[in-house]
Write a protein that holds these residues in place. Structure first.
Motif, PDB file in Angstrom:
ATOM      1  N   VAL A  38       0.860  -1.186   0.000  1.00 55.06           N
ATOM      2  CA  VAL A  38       0.000   0.000   0.000  1.00 55.06           C
ATOM      3  C   VAL A  38       0.894   1.233   0.000  1.00 55.06           C
ATOM      4  N   SER A 385      -8.697  -5.957   6.242  1.00 51.52           N
ATOM      5  CA  SER A 385      -8.581  -4.511   6.151  1.00 51.52           C
ATOM      6  C   SER A 385      -7.489  -4.093   5.165  1.00 51.52           C
ATOM      7  N   GLU A 389      -7.554  -2.026   1.516  1.00 49.86           N
ATOM      8  CA  GLU A 389      -6.732  -0.852   1.206  1.00 49.86           C
ATOM      9  C   GLU A 389      -5.989  -1.037  -0.120  1.00 49.86           C
ATOM     10  N   LYS A 402      -7.417   7.447  -3.805  1.00 42.32           N
ATOM     11  CA  LYS A 402      -6.128   7.876  -3.268  1.00 42.32           C
ATOM     12  C   LYS A 402      -6.120   9.363  -2.909  1.00 42.32           C
ATOM     13  N   THR A 405      -7.588   9.765   0.566  1.00 41.42           N
ATOM     14  CA  THR A 405      -6.676   9.198   1.567  1.00 41.42           C
ATOM     15  C   THR A 405      -5.586  10.201   1.926  1.00 41.42           C
ATOM     16  N   TYR A 419      -1.780   7.018   6.455  1.00 44.63           N
ATOM     17  CA  TYR A 419      -2.276   5.663   6.206  1.00 44.63           C
ATOM     18  C   TYR A 419      -1.188   4.620   6.424  1.00 44.63           C
ATOM     19  N   LEU A 423      -1.587   1.510   8.989  1.00 44.90           N
ATOM     20  CA  LEU A 423      -1.489   0.113   8.592  1.00 44.90           C
ATOM     21  C   LEU A 423      -0.385  -0.611   9.345  1.00 44.90           C
TER      22      LEU A 423
END
Length: 950
Positions: A38, A385, A389, A402, A405, A419, A423
């Motif tokens: 990610v 989750s 993402e 994006k 985010t 983010y 994560l």
């Protein structure tokens, strides 16, 4: 929300309670490795006026997401001004000093996801445009940021106020539609910034003056209070001069003062009892929690997922599959900048005593707080989750892409890359940390709400405001309040839109498995995921050969456990199916449209082999255990009852039987639920027979989109599906050419006393089949009439008359006869007037009001320019390929579509409108308060029949 977004159908993916150990656990990609995938690299710069700009480059398509966030939401609204942030979101689209209407140039330029939304902490605006339309998008965004006040007139305020109030009525009119008011009123004291609803109160909206809304703009919409994010086919070096050109001369506004707010601990447990027009009792347990930057936020998110968010959650296993006291359960962690909501919800199974179900729910919550989650539950929740993402990386703009985010990371946490920290924290969570956080926040006094079937006692028009309305006079517009002057500035020229290049639709490859199943692949490597869909020539229309509701119930049972038999398979309980799915970061969904039944897998590329194995086991070896069939039948019966409590659901269920009659395959209710009698009659044997009749390889085709080559794909599909042989029985055939009933134009009124709105659905069958060539002109004509925000019906009923939150039409394209459907939720006192106005608008097209040059350009050039936006995700590409296959269109259909659109002129649209889109032959269904609307309907000029919901 300015443009209405339909809510998704409730997924009935519930499973068994027994959990024997699996024979083997598939190998999966480590969570830490998934987290590394990610990544949204960005550059940033800041203008002298304070505007912060973030730029992310993604060259996969010639499109750019333009995302603008303002730090102004409902929490910034003072007493007497509730609903202002959302009202201004609507006004923001109504034109500026240099542009009459923002939607017109944006849609003509090919923008999609052109929308805005408001919540507690922010207001945002999104559009995704072709690369050549970026100057136009920046011009428009800057014009409404710096040159809006002169266009905010009393007339626009009055019309958008009416639209917003109809949006509130529409939400209030839903089952459980007043529940959210009770939640925040119960959690927060009067004056708390998160107490009142974003939609606001009717009284405050009525009192909004031109002075008020202009002051609201000057106080909150300066560039120093905004974040602009550009994502897609752009880089910072190219973006900066454009942003400087269009935004650089806008002066900074006042600094918006920080809002003081936070979670509130109730002094003692609180209970709220409500009645509503619902079919099922809903029990809720709610706490306010910490904001999204709190050290406990990630742990609470995963804790609520384990408790009631996963399909294999604790509450699902205990209350739905185990004790069977509920038909659905959920636990959600809704986060905002300064507070969160920890919400647990249970819909009680009809026939189960409420006290028994409620006690079981509380016992499971207490058990979870006492034991906490185990390591496998945490891993499954975190993997799900992170996989979501990764999937979100496909989208550059819109509300969940994006751009948002990055914007939210900067606005709420001071870091666009927040983010990554979130994560990483999620991947490092331990069961002990989750247990400690959930105990810390959920051992506090709880707000317990129960909504039971009955007549509403509360009135939605009195809710949503500050909370002290009963003790103070109703606000009134101040006609003498000074209106802020409009700064004078020279006119600005609208930039031209650069031509778009040829559409780069993905290359499509074909192959055939040894059992004859056709395989289609479009390789796309933007994200490390693969979509595999197996579609069958069945669908809701297949119920014409079975009991109504059979197809839907059979498909919903596929994940309810598998069984090993002579053809292979693995003995798995439903819980094992779901847990394995979660460990893999995969998603297996089943569903049906009018013509097609399908099972679709979304898998991480590295986990494709075990995910595909699980999918094919679910498809080929479903258990159809009688006890589980009985449980899922009860759930679908409850879903049917809930649908019948929803005015939109009632109207949509009624229209197909009226149009197609009982003897046509399309004459079933479009939700596929059947009816109560048919559902109760279905047995395990019926479902297995339907499975064997319709889910067979000679009725199937496989469509795959994603990060895989045909050389890699075929051996895996062959191993999974190649041994599957068609039965000896002849393929079933649906009688799509069955006779239709005699057309009887009329209004069917379904009484729903007390409704603040009427739900209008109208339709007629068209004399053309979905596979007939040359129908693009019909679809474009429908866009002019009702197929978009700028359509004639919506502009008239919503934007001009303010009687509705949104009116639309659709021309459905199944394999058989097409039909036109009209949707119009309207305020009760304008029900008859709305029908007359819509009939008049349809009659005027094309006779009295031919297609204008602007309309023609919008639906032809606008669609051409917008085509790249429509194929941004794997799911969009898969849907396009599946439509081509279903309708017999060539692989290069979408590449040729621009030339086809360019060949369509105004006369072609007018001919289709005259032939197919006239009001003659329409049947109207109206779900509303008979006492208030029947006299209005009798004045329309059509026969009126009063009917009960079925």
């Amino acid at each position: 929300m300015r443009h209405q977004i339909s809510a998704p159908l409730l997924a009935l993916t519930l499973a068994l309670s027994a959990q024997p150990a699996l024979a083997q656990t598939p190998s999966t990609t480590p969570l830490a490795e998934l987290v590394k995938k990610v990544d949204i690299p960005y550059e940033s710069f800041k203008l002298a006026n304070g505007l912060t700009v973030l730029v992310h480059t993604d060259r996969k398509a010639p499109i750019i997401g333009v995302t603008t966030y303002f730090r102004v939401g409902s929490k910034h609204e003072p007493r007497g001004k509730t609903g202002f942030a959302h009202l201004y979101e609507h006004l923001f689209f109504g034109g500026s000093e240099n542009v009459a209407n923002f939607d017109v140039p944006l849609e003509a330029a090919g923008s999609t996801s052109t929308n805005g939304s408001t919540w507690y902490d922010r207001t945002n605006y999104v559009e995704t445009v072709p690369t050549g339309a970026l100057p136009l998008a920046l011009f428009l965004e800057s014009d409404r940021m710096g040159h809006l006040l002169g266009a905010v007139t009393q007339d626009k305020l009055d019309k958008q106020r009416g639209v917003v109030q109809n949006e509130k009525r529409q939400g209030d009119n839903q089952p459980y539609g007043l529940l959210r008011y009770a939640e925040t009123d119960g959690l927060f004291p009067i004056g708390h910034p998160y107490r009142h609803q974003t939609i606001g109160s009717m009284a405050d909206l009525d009192a909004a003056s031109l002075s008020d809304v202009r002051h609201w703009f000057t106080d909150h919409y300066g560039p120093n209070n905004a974040v602009l994010v550009l994502t897609g086919d752009i880089d910072a070096a190219s973006a900066r001069p454009l942003v400087e050109k269009y935004f650089g001369d806008i002066p900074a506004g006042p600094v918006v003062k920080p809002v003081v707010a936070g979670p509130v601990t109730l002094k003692a447990p609180k209970r709220v009892e409500m009645q509503d027009k619902v079919a099922t009792t809903r029990i809720m347990r709610i706490w306010s929690g910490p904001g999204l930057n709190d050290k406990d936020a990630a742990a609470l998110d995963m804790g609520m997922s384990v408790l009631g968010g996963l399909a294999s959650s604790r509450l699902d296993n205990a209350l739905v599959r185990g004790k069977q006291v509920a038909v659905s359960v959920s636990a959600d962690f809704e986060t905002h900048e300064q507070v969160s909501f920890l919400e647990i919800s249970m819909d009680v199974k009809p026939g189960v005593p409420r006290a028994k179900a409620e006690a079981a729910l509380d016992a499971e919550i207490a058990r979870f707080l006492a034991t906490g989650p185990n390591a496998d539950e945490v891993k499954r929740a975190a993997t799900r989750s992170v996989s979501a993402e990764i999937g979100a990386l496909e989208v550059v703009g819109g509300f969940g892409g994006k751009g948002s985010t990055l914007a939210e990371g900067l606005m709420y946490s001071g870091d666009p890359a927040q983010y990554k920290k979130d994560l990483a924290e999620l991947a490092a969570l331990t069961p002990a940390a989750i247990k400690a956080a959930t105990v810390r926040w959920m051992k506090r006094p709880v707000l317990a709400i129960a909504v039971t079937p009955g007549e509403r006692k509360q009135k939605g028009e009195l809710l949503g405001g500050w909370g002290d309305e009963a003790t103070r006079p109703a606000p009134k517009p101040d006609a003498k309040a000074p209106v802020p002057p409009v700064p004078q500035s020279p006119p600005r020229a609208t930039p031209e839109v650069a031509p778009v290049g040829e559409l780069a639709f993905p290359s499509v490859e074909h192959a055939t498995l040894s059992n004859g199943m056709p395989v289609t692949l479009a390789r796309r490597t933007a994200v490390p995921k693969v979509l595999v869909s197996i579609g069958f020539d069945a669908g809701i229309a297949a119920d014409s050969q079975n009991t109504p509701g059979t197809q839907g119930l059979m498909l919903s049972m596929l994940k309810e456990g598998t069984v090993k038999d002579a053809t292979g398979g693995v003995n798995r309980s439903a819980v094992q199916v779901l847990e394995e799915e979660e460990r893999l970061g995969a998603s297996i969904e089943t569903g049906s449209s009018l013509d097609t039944s399908s099972i679709t897998l979304s898998a991480l590329s590295t986990n494709l082999a075990p995910s595909l194995s699980l999918m094919t086991d679910v498809l080929l070896h479903p258990a159809f255990a009688p006890t589980e069939v009985a449980r899922v039948k009860d759930q679908r019966l409850a879903a049917l009852a809930q649908t019948m409590a929803n005015p939109r659901g009632v109207a949509l269920r009624a229209i197909n039987p009226l149009l197609f009659g009982p003897n046509h395959p399309y004459g079933h209710a479009s939700d596929g639920l059947g009816n109560a009698a048919s559902l109760k009659a279905l047995t395990s044997q019926d479902l297995r027979a339907a499975h064997d009749q319709w889910l067979r390889p000679d009725l199937a085709r496989v469509t795959v989109v994603g990060d895989i080559t045909m050389a890699e794909l075929l051996p895996r599909l062959e191993a999974a599906l190649g041994v599957w042989k068609a039965p000896s029985a002849a393929k079933p055939v649906k009688a799509l050419n069955a006779a239709l009933p005699t057309v009887r134009p009329r209004i069917v009124l379904i009484d729903r006393p007390g409704s603040p709105q009427s739900m209008i659905v109208a339709g007629k069958v068209l004399p053309v089949d979905g596979r007939a060539p040359g129908q693009e002109a019909l679809d474009l004509a429908n866009e002019v009439l009702g197929g978009g925000f700028l359509s004639r019906l919506n502009l008239d009923i919503r934007e001009e008359k303010a009687w509705s939150y949104g009116v639309s039409t659709a021309v459905r394209q199944p394999l058989g006869a097409r039909s036109m459907i009209l949707f119009a939720p309207v305020q009760t006192d304008r029900t008859g007037d709305s029908i007359k106005a819509m009939i008049a608008d349809m009659k005027a097209f094309p006779g009295a009001k031919p297609v204008t040059a602007e309309e023609l350009q919008r639906v032809t050039d606008g669609n051409i320019r917008g085509l790249p936006n429509k194929f941004e995700t794997n799911g969009q590409v898969l849907g396009a390929i599946a439509a081509n296959e279903r309708l017999g269109r060539p692989d290069d259909y979408y590449r040729k579509l621009p030339a086809l659109y360019r060949s369509i002129d105004a006369k072609a649209l007018e001919a289709k409108a005259a032939e197919y889109l006239q009001p003659e032959g329409l049947t109207f269904v109206v779900v509303g308060d008979k006492a208030k609307v029947e006299a209005q309907l009798k004045d329309v000029g059509l026969p009126v029949e009063v009917s009960g919901a079925k």
